[in-house]
Scaffold this motif. Structure first.
Motif, PDB file in Angstrom:
ATOM      1  N   LYS A   1     -50.810  68.009  76.398  1.00 34.57           N
ATOM      2  CA  LYS A   1     -50.449  68.863  77.527  1.00 34.57           C
ATOM      3  C   LYS A   1     -51.301  70.123  77.543  1.00 34.57           C
ATOM      4  O   LYS A   1     -51.343  70.846  76.547  1.00 34.57           O
ATOM      5  CB  LYS A   1     -48.977  69.272  77.432  1.00 34.57           C
TER       6      LYS A   1
ATOM      7  N   VAL B   1     -50.938  66.594  81.991  1.00 34.14           N
ATOM      8  CA  VAL B   1     -50.247  65.819  80.955  1.00 34.14           C
ATOM      9  C   VAL B   1     -50.913  64.453  80.828  1.00 34.14           C
ATOM     10  O   VAL B   1     -51.125  63.770  81.821  1.00 34.14           O
ATOM     11  CB  VAL B   1     -48.749  65.643  81.297  1.00 34.14           C
TER      12      VAL B   1
ATOM     13  N   GLU C   1     -48.023  66.394  71.509  1.00 36.86           N
ATOM     14  CA  GLU C   1     -46.583  66.216  71.453  1.00 36.86           C
ATOM     15  C   GLU C   1     -46.210  64.788  71.092  1.00 36.86           C
ATOM     16  O   GLU C   1     -46.886  63.841  71.498  1.00 36.86           O
ATOM     17  CB  GLU C   1     -46.036  66.540  72.853  1.00 36.86           C
ATOM     18  N   GLU C   2     -45.141  64.675  70.390  1.00 42.88           N
ATOM     19  CA  GLU C   2     -44.557  63.370  70.068  1.00 42.88           C
ATOM     20  C   GLU C   2     -44.100  62.701  71.377  1.00 42.88           C
ATOM     21  O   GLU C   2     -43.595  63.379  72.269  1.00 42.88           O
ATOM     22  CB  GLU C   2     -43.364  63.652  69.153  1.00 42.88           C
ATOM     23  N   PHE C   3     -44.289  61.407  71.501  1.00 42.85           N
ATOM     24  CA  PHE C   3     -43.878  60.660  72.698  1.00 42.85           C
ATOM     25  C   PHE C   3     -42.394  60.293  72.571  1.00 42.85           C
ATOM     26  O   PHE C   3     -41.971  59.741  71.554  1.00 42.85           O
ATOM     27  CB  PHE C   3     -44.716  59.385  72.822  1.00 42.85           C
ATOM     28  N   LEU C   4     -41.635  60.632  73.585  1.00 38.07           N
ATOM     29  CA  LEU C   4     -40.210  60.288  73.575  1.00 38.07           C
ATOM     30  C   LEU C   4     -39.983  59.110  74.500  1.00 38.07           C
ATOM     31  O   LEU C   4     -40.396  59.138  75.665  1.00 38.07           O
ATOM     32  CB  LEU C   4     -39.375  61.475  74.069  1.00 38.07           C
TER      33      LEU C   4
ATOM     34  N   GLU D   1     -35.643  59.175  82.101  1.00 36.99           N
ATOM     35  CA  GLU D   1     -35.825  60.543  82.590  1.00 36.99           C
ATOM     36  C   GLU D   1     -34.814  60.912  83.658  1.00 36.99           C
ATOM     37  O   GLU D   1     -34.420  60.065  84.469  1.00 36.99           O
ATOM     38  CB  GLU D   1     -37.224  60.693  83.196  1.00 36.99           C
TER      39      GLU D   1
ATOM     40  N   LYS E   1     -42.492  59.307  89.986  1.00 38.94           N
ATOM     41  CA  LYS E   1     -43.739  60.077  89.995  1.00 38.94           C
ATOM     42  C   LYS E   1     -44.981  59.243  90.249  1.00 38.94           C
ATOM     43  O   LYS E   1     -45.967  59.750  90.751  1.00 38.94           O
ATOM     44  CB  LYS E   1     -43.906  60.798  88.647  1.00 38.94           C
TER      45      LYS E   1
ATOM     46  N   GLU F   1     -39.659  69.201  80.027  1.00 34.86           N
ATOM     47  CA  GLU F   1     -40.290  70.367  80.648  1.00 34.86           C
ATOM     48  C   GLU F   1     -39.233  71.198  81.354  1.00 34.86           C
ATOM     49  O   GLU F   1     -38.173  70.697  81.729  1.00 34.86           O
ATOM     50  CB  GLU F   1     -41.336  69.931  81.680  1.00 34.86           C
TER      51      GLU F   1
HETATM   52  P1  AMP Z   1     -44.615  67.099  82.787  1.00 32.06           P
HETATM   53  O1  AMP Z   1     -45.758  67.561  83.637  1.00 32.06           O
HETATM   54  O2  AMP Z   1     -44.363  67.904  81.568  1.00 32.06           O
HETATM   55  O3  AMP Z   1     -43.397  66.809  83.625  1.00 32.06           O
HETATM   56  O4  AMP Z   1     -44.993  65.653  82.287  1.00 32.06           O
HETATM   57  C1  AMP Z   1     -45.272  64.620  83.208  1.00 32.06           C
HETATM   58  C2  AMP Z   1     -44.603  63.360  82.774  1.00 32.06           C
HETATM   59  O5  AMP Z   1     -45.117  62.960  81.499  1.00 32.06           O
HETATM   60  C3  AMP Z   1     -43.115  63.496  82.541  1.00 32.06           C
HETATM   61  O6  AMP Z   1     -42.390  63.370  83.710  1.00 32.06           O
HETATM   62  C4  AMP Z   1     -42.863  62.368  81.568  1.00 32.06           C
HETATM   63  O7  AMP Z   1     -42.753  61.142  82.256  1.00 32.06           O
HETATM   64  C5  AMP Z   1     -44.115  62.330  80.753  1.00 32.06           C
HETATM   65  N1  AMP Z   1     -43.929  63.058  79.484  1.00 32.06           N
HETATM   66  C6  AMP Z   1     -44.165  64.357  79.253  1.00 32.06           C
HETATM   67  N2  AMP Z   1     -43.883  64.672  77.966  1.00 32.06           N
HETATM   68  C7  AMP Z   1     -43.465  63.534  77.372  1.00 32.06           C
HETATM   69  C8  AMP Z   1     -43.038  63.197  76.057  1.00 32.06           C
HETATM   70  N3  AMP Z   1     -43.010  64.090  75.075  1.00 32.06           N
HETATM   71  N4  AMP Z   1     -42.677  61.922  75.831  1.00 32.06           N
HETATM   72  C9  AMP Z   1     -42.704  60.993  76.801  1.00 32.06           C
HETATM   73  N5  AMP Z   1     -43.121  61.242  78.058  1.00 32.06           N
HETATM   74  C10 AMP Z   1     -43.492  62.490  78.355  1.00 32.06           C
END
Ligand code: AMP
Ligand code: GLY
Length: 425
Positions: free
Chosen positions: A149, A159, A190-193, A197, A219, A288
């Motif tokens: 990120k 991301v 970052e660790e993948f979760l 969602e 998305k 986030e």
């Molecule tokens: P964000 O811009 O932070 O919303 O990230 C965009 C998308 O990436 C999110 O809606 C998630 O689907 C995915 N994402 C972000 N961080 C993670 C995470 N640590 N683990 C898994 N998916 C993530």
């Protein structure tokens, strides 16, 4: 009251539609607005983050409240800009201070905040430009997939989910080498979760808070979550797995620690907190924070709010949010976005839009439209329209939006045909 709403997307059309219904609303101006917001107020040609021009307009048009739709004016510090000027300080700005907006504006700030206040989130490390070699070595030993990120705002593109170390190293290097400009001066690994969602929206006056209905957005550009990431191609509310128990966990582990953490850190936050959550085995983690309503989540949440939005905003301003009861429509809501072919990449503008007058039983929120000299609708953006429907069940709501979107046409229009399908099963 005279209201100035900032922004130009479908979220702002939904806000304009709702605000204009308030008995408190005498006049509504939208800067810069779109073809749809014009149906509920007057568009003014000022960019949503041009703070100087906004202040001038507020003073010359006796504006009584400013409602920022997108993050840009909030991250640019519109709240502080007003509070620091004698002639503007009494005018409510519905949103966080610049520091509060850093929860969205800086992922590094948000992560440090969550660590400090013991809010569950993915494990991470962050690296600056001068630590690039150290970061590359760190990636060698990181489990896969992993998430990169860019620290700052990168128009939703900052991301990267990486499935190989090579991909991660290439992405990491290009982010730190300026792919997103200053937004990539720091990069988080970052660790993948893995989980489900959901977005939870909370209104806060800084002390008290109210939870709005949960929503899920879609998305990716194409059906079955394929194709590039977009701003969002559709949304639904409610979300079945967000039951009472899950919500209690979110309140205990996430919402209250966030509100208390902001108070403890003396960060003024009088606005919307958007919690992007991942439910891992029904345990919520923060993916986030955003400091505003989601788009297109607003197009399903706002129609479900029966109470007067301006009354709620006034209570936020007066620190009396505990005194309002937010009445919700118990029906489900679904929205499907009609986008321009090529979005989120290159696309054409100025395509003629037909069929809008044939839409029945749905709300049409304009995201990127304008009217030509003859008053005919034209496309004017990547996301063009969001068709929202309220119905007794989510299935009916989705079907209603699907039936209606089929009546609309513009060249190269596309939309997802699977919005909500994963939750309906
Ligand atoms: P964000 O811009 O932070 O919303 O990230 C965009 C998308 O990436 C999110 O809606 C998630 O689907 C995915 N994402 C972000 N961080 C993670 C995470 N640590 N683990 C898994 N998916 C993530
Ligand atoms: N729909 C995602 C967002 O507004 O950030």
């Amino acid at each position: 009251m005279n209201i100035l709403l900032l922004g130009s997307g479908g979220r702002e059309h939904a806000l304009a539609w709702k605000i204009s219904q308030s008995p408190y609303c005498d006049a509504l101006f939208i800067a810069p607005g779109n073809g749809g917001t014009q149906l509920h107020g007057e568009n003014v040609q000022i960019a949503a983050d041009d703070l100087g021009a906004i202040a001038h307009f507020v003073l010359t048009h006796q504006i009584d409240m400013v409602v920022p739709g997108p993050e840009a004016p909030l991250v640019a510090g519109i709240y502080n800009f007003f509070k620091n000027r004698k002639e503007l300080e009494h005018i409510p700005v519905i949103g966080p201070s610049a520091e509060g907006a850093q929860l969205e504006g800086s992922k590094s700030f948000a992560k440090a905040f969550m660590q400090k206040h013991h809010i569950p989130t993915a494990k991470y490390r962050e690296f600056k430009k001068e630590q690039i070699q150290q970061g590359l070595r760190y990636l060698d030993h990181h489990s896969l997939p992993l998430v990169l990120k860019a620290d700052g705002l990168a128009a939703g593109k900052g991301v990267l989910i990486c499935h190989s170390t090579e991909e991660a190293k290439a992405g990491f290097s290009s982010m730190l080498n300026g792919q997103f400009g200053d937004a990539g001066n720091k990069v988080l690994v970052e660790e993948f979760l893995k989980g489900k969602e959901v977005s939870i929206f909370v209104l806060s006056d800084g002390t008290h808070y109210k939870i709005l209905p949960p929503a899920k957005d879609y998305k990716r550009a194409y059906d079955h979550d394929e194709g590039p990431n977009t701003g969002g191609m559709g949304a639904v509310s409610p979300v079945a797995f967000v039951d009472h128990n899950f919500l209690l966990r979110v309140v205990d582990a996430i919402i209250e620690p966030t509100i208390n953490g902001l108070l403890q850190d003396h960060i003024t936050y009088k606005g919307i907190i958007y919690f992007g959550l991942m439910a891992v085995n029904q345990k919520p983690y923060v993916i986030e924070y955003n400091c505003r309503f989601g788009d297109p989540e607003a197009q399903v949440i706002i129609p479900r709010i029966e109470s007067d939005l301006l009354d709620i905003f006034l209570h936020i301003h007066q620190d009396t949010l505990n005194e309002v009861y937010i009445r919700l429509d118990q029906r489900a809501c679904a929205t499907i976005v009609a986008a321009s072919g090529g979005y989120p990449g290159q696309y054409e503008k100025g395509e003629s839009i037909t069929g809008l007058e044939e839409v029945t039983d749905s709300l049409i929120f304009h995201a990127g439209t304008k009217r030509d000299a003859n008053g005919k609708w034209q496309s004017n953006g990547g996301r063009v329209l969001a068709i929202s429907s309220l119905a007794a069940t989510l299935t009916h709501a989705v079907n209603c939006s699907m039936e209606n979107i089929k009546k609309i046409h513009f060249d190269n229009m596309f939309y997802r045909k699977d919005i909500g399908q994963d939750i309906l099963l």
